[in-house]
Design a protein around this motif. Sequence first.
Motif: not given
Length: 154
Positions: A45-48, A50-58, A94-99
């Motif tokens: 989730s980009e809103s939930g 945001p740092d992980l989402y940005a890293a994955l996008t990069a 892949l349901a959690t940010p940790a996974a």
Amino acid sequence: MSVTPSSPATPAPDVADPVVDALQTTLAAEHAAVFVYGALGAQTSESGAPDLYAALTAAYTAHRTRRDDLMARLHAAGAEPIAAEPGYALPADLATPAAVTTRARELEEAAAATYAYLVASTADDARGWAVEALLDAAVRGLGFGARPDRLPGL
């Protein structure tokens, strides 16, 4: 008495080019990375987170760029780049940010190993490019929790 045949000699079988083989192997890994990063981004989730989402996008963007660079290098070498598979295996959970973070770290560790192979298989400009890609994957892996390593990818 020796007789020379009048027909042309049979051409030698194609000898595999180890550099092209290494580029193809690396391209196959990048095809997989692009696919998996797309799936990881879709699970985040980009809103939930945001740092992980940005890293994955990069990471997705970087691997897509590397994939395109590899395809251009293969074309320049006169080789047809291998196509991506229709799909790649994903972990069941892949349901959690940790996974998701764990899978991203594993992807970067695998990318570093693949680029280490490319470094060992190339020379000159191609080796320099491969070294940069190796370092890029190793540093990105740190962002996903990989441990620092003196010789990343080995």
